[in-house]
Scaffold this motif. Structure first.
Motif, PDB file in Angstrom:
ATOM      1  N   ARG A   1     -13.182  24.412 -16.726  1.00  0.00           N
ATOM      2  CA  ARG A   1     -14.532  24.828 -16.799  1.00  0.00           C
ATOM      3  C   ARG A   1     -14.534  25.568 -17.821  1.00  0.00           C
ATOM      4  O   ARG A   1     -15.244  25.801 -18.784  1.00  0.00           O
ATOM      5  CB  ARG A   1     -15.147  25.557 -15.475  1.00  0.00           C
ATOM      6  N   LEU A   2     -13.585  26.777 -17.954  1.00  0.00           N
ATOM      7  CA  LEU A   2     -13.482  28.058 -19.149  1.00  0.00           C
ATOM      8  C   LEU A   2     -13.093  27.309 -20.368  1.00  0.00           C
ATOM      9  O   LEU A   2     -13.566  27.488 -21.419  1.00  0.00           O
ATOM     10  CB  LEU A   2     -12.521  29.033 -18.561  1.00  0.00           C
ATOM     11  N   MET A   3     -12.246  26.621 -20.203  1.00  0.00           N
ATOM     12  CA  MET A   3     -11.670  25.774 -21.469  1.00  0.00           C
ATOM     13  C   MET A   3     -12.723  24.949 -22.230  1.00  0.00           C
ATOM     14  O   MET A   3     -12.849  24.850 -23.225  1.00  0.00           O
ATOM     15  CB  MET A   3     -10.500  25.068 -21.442  1.00  0.00           C
ATOM     16  N   ALA A   4     -13.648  24.197 -21.597  1.00  0.00           N
ATOM     17  CA  ALA A   4     -14.840  23.642 -21.745  1.00  0.00           C
ATOM     18  C   ALA A   4     -15.746  24.401 -22.425  1.00  0.00           C
ATOM     19  O   ALA A   4     -16.440  23.936 -23.455  1.00  0.00           O
ATOM     20  CB  ALA A   4     -15.337  22.529 -20.652  1.00  0.00           C
TER      21      ALA A   4
ATOM     22  N   PRO B   1     -15.596  17.018  -9.791  1.00  0.00           N
ATOM     23  CA  PRO B   1     -15.774  16.189 -10.993  1.00  0.00           C
ATOM     24  C   PRO B   1     -14.620  16.058 -12.063  1.00  0.00           C
ATOM     25  O   PRO B   1     -14.594  15.191 -12.974  1.00  0.00           O
ATOM     26  CB  PRO B   1     -17.115  16.503 -11.564  1.00  0.00           C
ATOM     27  N   VAL B   2     -13.966  17.127 -12.168  1.00  0.00           N
ATOM     28  CA  VAL B   2     -12.687  17.297 -13.018  1.00  0.00           C
ATOM     29  C   VAL B   2     -11.890  15.981 -12.775  1.00  0.00           C
ATOM     30  O   VAL B   2     -11.448  15.547 -14.000  1.00  0.00           O
ATOM     31  CB  VAL B   2     -12.004  18.489 -12.868  1.00  0.00           C
ATOM     32  N   LEU B   3     -11.619  15.566 -11.649  1.00  0.00           N
ATOM     33  CA  LEU B   3     -10.599  14.581 -11.340  1.00  0.00           C
ATOM     34  C   LEU B   3     -11.184  13.303 -12.161  1.00  0.00           C
ATOM     35  O   LEU B   3     -10.186  12.687 -12.704  1.00  0.00           O
ATOM     36  CB  LEU B   3     -10.562  14.246  -9.929  1.00  0.00           C
ATOM     37  N   ASP B   4     -12.368  12.829 -11.945  1.00  0.00           N
ATOM     38  CA  ASP B   4     -12.875  11.517 -12.412  1.00  0.00           C
ATOM     39  C   ASP B   4     -12.681  11.573 -14.031  1.00  0.00           C
ATOM     40  O   ASP B   4     -12.884  10.634 -14.677  1.00  0.00           O
ATOM     41  CB  ASP B   4     -14.003  11.024 -11.767  1.00  0.00           C
ATOM     42  N   ALA B   5     -13.203  12.710 -14.550  1.00  0.00           N
ATOM     43  CA  ALA B   5     -13.533  12.926 -16.017  1.00  0.00           C
ATOM     44  C   ALA B   5     -12.226  12.995 -16.649  1.00  0.00           C
ATOM     45  O   ALA B   5     -12.265  12.700 -17.804  1.00  0.00           O
ATOM     46  CB  ALA B   5     -14.309  14.045 -16.019  1.00  0.00           C
ATOM     47  N   TYR B   6     -11.105  13.321 -16.004  1.00  0.00           N
ATOM     48  CA  TYR B   6      -9.683  13.495 -16.715  1.00  0.00           C
ATOM     49  C   TYR B   6      -9.565  12.238 -17.696  1.00  0.00           C
ATOM     50  O   TYR B   6      -9.762  11.137 -17.185  1.00  0.00           O
ATOM     51  CB  TYR B   6      -8.664  13.541 -16.029  1.00  0.00           C
ATOM     52  N   PRO B   7      -8.967  12.416 -19.062  1.00  0.00           N
ATOM     53  CA  PRO B   7      -8.675  13.523 -19.555  1.00  0.00           C
ATOM     54  C   PRO B   7      -9.701  14.396 -20.335  1.00  0.00           C
ATOM     55  O   PRO B   7      -9.567  15.348 -20.713  1.00  0.00           O
ATOM     56  CB  PRO B   7      -7.769  13.104 -20.561  1.00  0.00           C
ATOM     57  N   ALA B   8     -10.906  13.821 -20.262  1.00  0.00           N
ATOM     58  CA  ALA B   8     -11.964  14.820 -20.735  1.00  0.00           C
ATOM     59  C   ALA B   8     -12.641  15.783 -19.719  1.00  0.00           C
ATOM     60  O   ALA B   8     -12.129  15.804 -18.751  1.00  0.00           O
ATOM     61  CB  ALA B   8     -13.167  13.705 -21.135  1.00  0.00           C
ATOM     62  N   SER B   9     -13.476  16.465 -20.171  1.00  0.00           N
ATOM     63  CA  SER B   9     -14.034  17.461 -19.208  1.00  0.00           C
ATOM     64  C   SER B   9     -15.421  16.714 -18.780  1.00  0.00           C
ATOM     65  O   SER B   9     -16.048  16.198 -19.776  1.00  0.00           O
ATOM     66  CB  SER B   9     -14.208  18.767 -19.858  1.00  0.00           C
ATOM     67  N   PRO B  10     -15.824  17.173 -17.653  1.00  0.00           N
ATOM     68  CA  PRO B  10     -17.186  16.661 -17.247  1.00  0.00           C
ATOM     69  C   PRO B  10     -18.389  16.986 -17.967  1.00  0.00           C
ATOM     70  O   PRO B  10     -18.110  18.072 -18.643  1.00  0.00           O
ATOM     71  CB  PRO B  10     -17.442  17.218 -15.812  1.00  0.00           C
TER      72      PRO B  10
END
Length: 339
Positions: free
Chosen positions: A236-239, A326-335
């Motif tokens: 979340r912070l890195m996004a 949602p981080v899990l399904d979005a990986y390697p992107a961010s949600p």
């Protein structure tokens, strides 16, 4: 022999947790996953009780950083900080491949590997104490820090870490993973430093942390929900940093590095404005000291042995999956719109 070594409930807590982690590893090596997980969970429960990690505090800190470190915050400090370009920060989650990246880069003729340096957190928390007598208020303190003080803080980092430099290579690495919490601090005190985000699949990364008994720190890692929440806060912070400081962080996806190492190394070196050197691909022959849990892995050529190690344990990982959200399904992107 494993059964004979089952921890006695009357044993000292430290002895029991060490034995639980050892038994977890032994059962894991024997592919006996139910007793392995049982011992990992028991060891983690003891250590979690000792450290008392407060996940809500990490989430609140990330909330505060996202609210505070806006595009305007960075724009107003464009010419602040120490302009020295020497440091390269590799940050992210522990057990995400940062040691591999450092080992590869340290084989380059222009880049020196050091170790996980404590100086960025020390400087940030010191700023909070100096301004408010409370290290935890460094975020607020940073907003009130004048440009000349930001330059002093950058210079202080360079001065404090000079002792770690053993060669005359122009660039050097600080690979403290937890520096992701201080990415904005780094950007304003050392605006020309490079930041690399080492990212690994959330289930592999988080479960690897859960199986690891650290010598110190990493209190978030001793509970599945806690480590999942920590990973989610990190993403979340890195996004947010990507959104407000586009192009200032280079992300290395661990699985992409394993699948196509030369292409990923070439892209990384190009981002660092360094030419490709073949020695970087022979990183496993580098005899430099490595003081992390990945020290054995980086002595071997790139391999996929660590990929999917969570899978035999999936039936016990629901708390981790729920915390990741949602981080899990979005990986390697961010949600999308993940703030």
């Amino acid at each position: 022999a494993l059964v004979a070594a089952e921890p006695d409930s009357e044993a000292r807590a430290d002895d029991r947790l060490h034995l639980h982690f050892a038994l977890g590893k032994a059962y894991d090596d024997a592919a006996e996953h139910e007793p392995a997980f049982r011992h990992y969970a028991a060891g983690n429960a003891i250590r979690s009780g000792q450290l008392g990690y407060r996940a809500a505090e990490t989430t609140a800190a990330v909330d505060a950083m996202i609210a505070t470190f806006t595009s305007e915050f960075f724009t107003s400090r464009t010419h602040a900080g120490d302009p020295t370009p020497d440091p390269i920060f590799i940050l992210g989650m522990p057990r995400a491949g940062s040691t591999l990246i450092e080992q590869i880069l340290s084989c380059h003729s222009a880049i020196e590997g050091t170790m996980e340096l404590p100086d960025i957190p020390a400087l940030a928390l010191g700023l909070g104490r100096e301004t408010y007598e409370d290290g935890r208020r460094w975020i607020e303190a940073l907003t009130e820090t004048p440009a000349e003080k930001l330059a002093e803080l950058g210079a202080a980092f360079l001065r404090r870490t000079a002792v770690q430099r053993k060669t005359d290579k122009p660039f050097y690495i600080d690979k403290l993973p937890n520096n992701w919490l201080y990415a904005a601090f780094i950007r304003v005190i050392l605006p020309n430093a490079k930041i690399i985000d080492a990212r690994r699949h959330p289930l592999d990364c988080c479960f690897s942390n859960f199986r690891q008994h650290y010598a110190k720190g990493q209190a978030f890692s001793y509970g599945l929900a806690d480590v999942g929440g920590y990973y989610r806060d990190y993403v979340r912070l890195m996004a947010h940093i990507d959104a407000v400081q586009p192009g200032c962080v280079h992300r290395v996806i661990h699985e992409a590095l394993l699948d196509n190492p030369e292409a990923e190394v070439r892209a990384l070196l190009a981002w660092l404005d360094q030419p490709f050197e073949e020695d970087c691909m022979a990183f496993h022959t580098n005899a430099r000291a490595v003081r992390t849990a990945s020290s054995e892995q980086v002595r071997r050529p790139i391999n996929r042995d660590g990929v999917g190690q969570w899978q035999p344990y999936e039936q016990w990982l629901d708390p981790l999956k729920q915390a990741l959200g949602p981080v899990l399904d979005a990986y390697p992107a961010s949600p999308a719109d993940f703030r």
